[in-house]
Design an enzyme around this catalytic site. Structure first.
Site, PDB file in Angstrom:
ATOM      1  N   HIS A 187       0.774  -1.275  -0.111  1.00 28.70           N
ATOM      2  CA  HIS A 187      -0.137   0.138  -0.038  1.00 28.70           C
ATOM      3  C   HIS A 187       0.891   1.204   0.117  1.00 28.70           C
ATOM      4  O   HIS A 187       0.403   2.189  -0.220  1.00 28.70           O
ATOM      5  CB  HIS A 187      -0.957  -0.156   1.180  1.00 28.70           C
ATOM      6  CG  HIS A 187      -2.124  -1.011   1.268  1.00 28.70           C
ATOM      7  ND1 HIS A 187      -2.784  -1.202   0.180  1.00 28.70           N
ATOM      8  CD2 HIS A 187      -2.505  -2.149   2.063  1.00 28.70           C
ATOM      9  CE1 HIS A 187      -3.612  -2.230   0.302  1.00 28.70           C
ATOM     10  NE2 HIS A 187      -3.429  -2.679   1.673  1.00 28.70           N
ATOM     11  N   ASP A 244      -4.707 -12.988   3.385  1.00 30.13           N
ATOM     12  CA  ASP A 244      -5.884 -12.406   3.674  1.00 30.13           C
ATOM     13  C   ASP A 244      -7.216 -12.700   2.962  1.00 30.13           C
ATOM     14  O   ASP A 244      -8.196 -12.343   3.300  1.00 30.13           O
ATOM     15  CB  ASP A 244      -5.926 -10.746   4.238  1.00 30.13           C
ATOM     16  CG  ASP A 244      -5.228 -10.092   3.001  1.00 30.13           C
ATOM     17  OD1 ASP A 244      -4.860 -10.782   1.809  1.00 30.13           O
ATOM     18  OD2 ASP A 244      -5.137  -8.855   3.232  1.00 30.13           O
TER      19      ASP A 244
END
Length: 345
Positions: free
Chosen positions: A160, A285
């Site tokens: 990110h 995830d």
């Protein structure tokens, strides 16, 4: 497969995360790396080695130098300003305030250099981020030395982090730095395959106008999933990078059969691109029990994921991204790596 790991990841041990209107214990915590390391040792996956120290110029090559100076100094400046808690951004340059002037005040700089408000900066954060970058660089060097694959057990994660912003638990973009190093060391073309549930907005930002690094991401639809403002299918790159960015957003409740079809589509793109090496931003995830995601992959699915990636037959560097503090993060990570090493089952 060798794993590169540093216990200094513990330097990043924030106590607060803003979610649901509350300050909670962060989902991105030291226990994540411990679960993965324990699973690697239990599975006897291969040697676990410490990273070496690398020159800052590798990080400078993908990140703005002013941003890195901010990262290095933000904690002490925050404390010196008299703040008692961890540094959490609370103001941003908005659409109605388009000025790109960088404030001198630390509170304004926090907003300028952040993409979200959930990620606090604590003592040791910058130091841990630099160690994580060294882990990725050291693992990339293993490929240069002839290893067919390697695993960089990076913490904090990185995908990110854009050229000049942190957020989503990420501060330095480990996968981007590793891809840059592989390019400089002789790979004509590098592909980054991001399999994390969340779109790798930072990686896309860094390579969006380049044709020497292909970025492919399979992720939750950003209309309903972080980072919300990037990761749509019509984002295909700009200028020289047009056609070298592939986003495959998927809906809530996606099963492995649907997810695998997206993986095969990304692999087809990578093979047609003619990549010399692949960097996998390995977020697990996508697991059905992950606390902040909404795909439905099961533990055994990660074995097939690794086997499918292996079918490309390319030198492959796995870089740890997301997957949060449930014990299965270790099992799922090892399943990908073992599947990769045993593509026929």
């Amino acid at each position: 497969m060798k794993t590169v790991y540093s216990p200094e990841h513990i330097l990043r041990n924030a106590k607060t995360e803003l979610t649901g209107g509350q300050l909670v214990t962060p989902f991105e915590c030291p226990q994540r790396a411990n679960y993965v390391l324990d699973a690697i040792k239990l599975a006897q996956l291969g040697d676990v080695v410490m990273p070496t120290q690398w020159s800052r110029h590798w990080v400078d090559s993908v990140h703005d130098k002013n941003y890195l100076t901010f990262l290095d100094t933000v904690w002490q400046r925050w404390v010196n300003a008299g703040n008692q808690g961890e540094a959490i951004p609370n103001v941003w340059p908005s659409r109605s305030m388009p000025s790109q002037r960088i404030p001198r005040h630390i509170e304004g700089q926090l907003g300028y250099y952040s993409l979200a408000g959930e990620t606090s900066i604590s003592e040791g954060t910058a130091e841990a981020a630099w160690v994580s970058a060294n882990v990725a660089l050291s693992a990339a060097e293993l490929l240069n030395l002839g290893e067919h694959s390697a695993f960089a057990l990076c913490r904090p994660p990185g995908h990110h982090a854009s050229n000049d912003q942190f957020g989503g638990y990420c501060f330095i973009n480990n996968a981007a730095i590793a891809a840059q190093k592989l390019r400089y060391d002789g790979a004509h073309k590098v592909a980054i395959l991001d399999v994390d549930f969340h779109h790798g907005n930072g990686t896309q930002d860094i390579f969006y106008q380049r044709d020497d690094v292909l970025f492919c991401s399979i992720h939750g639809d950003p209309m309903v999933a972080f980072p919300y403002f990037l990761g749509f299918a019509d984002e295909i790159g700009e200028g020289p990078g047009k056609g070298f960015n592939l986003n495959i957003p998927l809906p809530r409740g996606t099963s492995y059969s649907i997810w695998r079809a997206a993986l095969c589509r990304a692999i087809t793109k990578i093979l047609s691109y003619g990549a010399d090496a692949v960097v996998v931003s390995l977020g697990v995830d996508t697991f059905e029990k992950d606390p902040i995601s909404f795909f439905k992959l099961k533990s055994n699915d990660f074995i097939d994921m690794g086997q499918t990636i292996a079918e490309m037959g390319l030198p492959t560097l796995f870089v740890m991204e997301g997957g949060y503090a449930v014990e299965e993060i270790g099992t799922n990570t090892v399943n990908v790596l073992r599947g990769f090493e045993n593509p026929t089952g």
